[in-house]
Design a protein around this motif. Structure first.
Motif, PDB file in Angstrom:
ATOM      1  N   GLY A 176      15.940 -11.473  33.517  1.00 33.29           N
ATOM      2  CA  GLY A 176      16.166 -11.465  34.961  1.00 33.29           C
ATOM      3  C   GLY A 176      17.233 -12.430  35.428  1.00 33.29           C
ATOM      4  O   GLY A 176      17.564 -12.462  36.611  1.00 33.29           O
ATOM      5  N   SER A 177      17.785 -13.216  34.521  1.00 32.01           N
ATOM      6  CA  SER A 177      18.819 -14.171  34.927  1.00 32.01           C
ATOM      7  C   SER A 177      20.161 -13.456  35.094  1.00 32.01           C
ATOM      8  O   SER A 177      20.473 -12.522  34.355  1.00 32.01           O
ATOM      9  CB  SER A 177      18.939 -15.297  33.903  1.00 32.01           C
ATOM     10  N   LYS A 210      27.429  -1.374  45.078  1.00 31.65           N
ATOM     11  CA  LYS A 210      27.374  -0.495  46.249  1.00 31.65           C
ATOM     12  C   LYS A 210      26.394   0.651  46.032  1.00 31.65           C
ATOM     13  O   LYS A 210      25.718   1.093  46.960  1.00 31.65           O
ATOM     14  CB  LYS A 210      28.778   0.039  46.526  1.00 31.65           C
ATOM     15  N   ALA A 211      26.274   1.119  44.795  1.00 33.24           N
ATOM     16  CA  ALA A 211      25.363   2.223  44.457  1.00 33.24           C
ATOM     17  C   ALA A 211      23.929   1.748  44.226  1.00 33.24           C
ATOM     18  O   ALA A 211      23.039   2.565  43.991  1.00 33.24           O
ATOM     19  CB  ALA A 211      25.875   2.948  43.214  1.00 33.24           C
ATOM     20  N   GLY A 212      23.694   0.440  44.261  1.00 38.77           N
ATOM     21  CA  GLY A 212      22.346  -0.081  44.077  1.00 38.77           C
ATOM     22  C   GLY A 212      21.896  -0.173  42.631  1.00 38.77           C
ATOM     23  O   GLY A 212      20.702  -0.284  42.359  1.00 38.77           O
ATOM     24  N   ILE A 213      22.836  -0.152  41.706  1.00 37.23           N
ATOM     25  CA  ILE A 213      22.500  -0.246  40.289  1.00 37.23           C
ATOM     26  C   ILE A 213      22.400  -1.699  39.850  1.00 37.23           C
ATOM     27  O   ILE A 213      21.523  -2.055  39.060  1.00 37.23           O
ATOM     28  CB  ILE A 213      23.535   0.535  39.447  1.00 37.23           C
ATOM     29  N   VAL A 214      23.305  -2.519  40.345  1.00 40.30           N
ATOM     30  CA  VAL A 214      23.261  -3.954  40.053  1.00 40.30           C
ATOM     31  C   VAL A 214      23.218  -4.708  41.376  1.00 40.30           C
ATOM     32  O   VAL A 214      23.531  -4.157  42.432  1.00 40.30           O
ATOM     33  CB  VAL A 214      24.488  -4.421  39.216  1.00 40.30           C
ATOM     34  N   ARG A 254      22.843  -8.906  37.954  1.00 37.82           N
ATOM     35  CA  ARG A 254      21.664  -8.473  37.205  1.00 37.82           C
ATOM     36  C   ARG A 254      21.320  -7.072  37.680  1.00 37.82           C
ATOM     37  O   ARG A 254      21.830  -6.604  38.701  1.00 37.82           O
ATOM     38  CB  ARG A 254      20.503  -9.442  37.369  1.00 37.82           C
ATOM     39  N   MET A 255      20.457  -6.425  36.946  1.00 39.74           N
ATOM     40  CA  MET A 255      20.080  -5.062  37.288  1.00 39.74           C
ATOM     41  C   MET A 255      19.268  -5.080  38.584  1.00 39.74           C
ATOM     42  O   MET A 255      18.448  -5.961  38.797  1.00 39.74           O
ATOM     43  CB  MET A 255      19.268  -4.431  36.162  1.00 39.74           C
ATOM     44  N   ALA A 256      19.514  -4.101  39.436  1.00 45.46           N
ATOM     45  CA  ALA A 256      18.825  -4.032  40.729  1.00 45.46           C
ATOM     46  C   ALA A 256      17.488  -3.300  40.635  1.00 45.46           C
ATOM     47  O   ALA A 256      16.654  -3.442  41.523  1.00 45.46           O
ATOM     48  CB  ALA A 256      19.716  -3.348  41.764  1.00 45.46           C
ATOM     49  N   LYS A 257      17.316  -2.523  39.569  1.00 49.76           N
ATOM     50  CA  LYS A 257      16.090  -1.746  39.384  1.00 49.76           C
ATOM     51  C   LYS A 257      15.684  -1.832  37.916  1.00 49.76           C
ATOM     52  O   LYS A 257      16.502  -2.179  37.062  1.00 49.76           O
ATOM     53  CB  LYS A 257      16.319  -0.264  39.718  1.00 49.76           C
ATOM     54  N   PRO A 258      14.457  -1.464  37.616  1.00 48.66           N
ATOM     55  CA  PRO A 258      14.056  -1.392  36.208  1.00 48.66           C
ATOM     56  C   PRO A 258      14.938  -0.402  35.452  1.00 48.66           C
ATOM     57  O   PRO A 258      15.391   0.612  36.008  1.00 48.66           O
ATOM     58  CB  PRO A 258      12.602  -0.899  36.269  1.00 48.66           C
TER      59      PRO A 258
END
Length: 148
Positions: free
Chosen positions: A24-25, A52-56, A67-71
């Motif tokens: 998560g870092s 912008k796409a919500g991936i990171v 970091r990653m925005a979702k699992p």
């Protein structure tokens, strides 16, 4: 269909980020650039689109980065390629039938449309988690056998 360097680098850098930020870092662009041998300026452009796409997501300040925005099991390879601006279209025929001057007598349209759908489904059903799970072990075992 041709995936550009931007698309290939987007997927490669996203997978690298996923592996480097398992705890998560955040990971800096410079670290990703060094690890993947991709220009940091190019990575910044790519990660702007991915954010912008919500991936990171980006973390500002000392020790910041991305970091990653979702699992990882909720992010597909298609989403990453789409965010990078890659179209997974095999032929212009598979996209807009009404703009084709041969649309009334062309049966190949259905072939291109079906093939494009198969390619899109392939990438849409491949999550980052499944890619890492499937291929990381393969590369680790390949590296170990090369060292012997």
């Amino acid at each position: 269909m041709r995936i550009t360097t931007r698309g290939r680098y987007a997927l490669r850098a996203t997978l690298a980020l996923a592996r480097l930020s398992m705890d998560g870092s955040p990971v800096s662009i410079s670290r990703l650039s060094e690890k993947e041998q991709i220009s940091s300026v190019f990575l910044e452009q790519i990660f702007f689109k991915l954010r912008k796409a919500g991936i990171v997501e980006s973390i500002r300040g000392p020790g910041g980065g991305f970091r990653m925005a979702k699992p990882l099991d909720q992010i597909t390879a298609k989403e990453v390629l789409d965010a990078a601006g890659e179209g997974l279209m095999l032929s212009p025929c598979g996209k807009i039938k009404k703009s084709c001057s041969h649309m009334n007598d062309c049966i190949s349209f259905a072939i291109w449309a079906e093939a494009t759908e198969l390619v899109n489904n392939f990438f849409a059903n491949m999550t980052l988690a499944s890619i890492i799970q499937k291929y990381v072990k393969q590369f680790e075992s390949d590296s170990a056998s090369c060292a012997d």
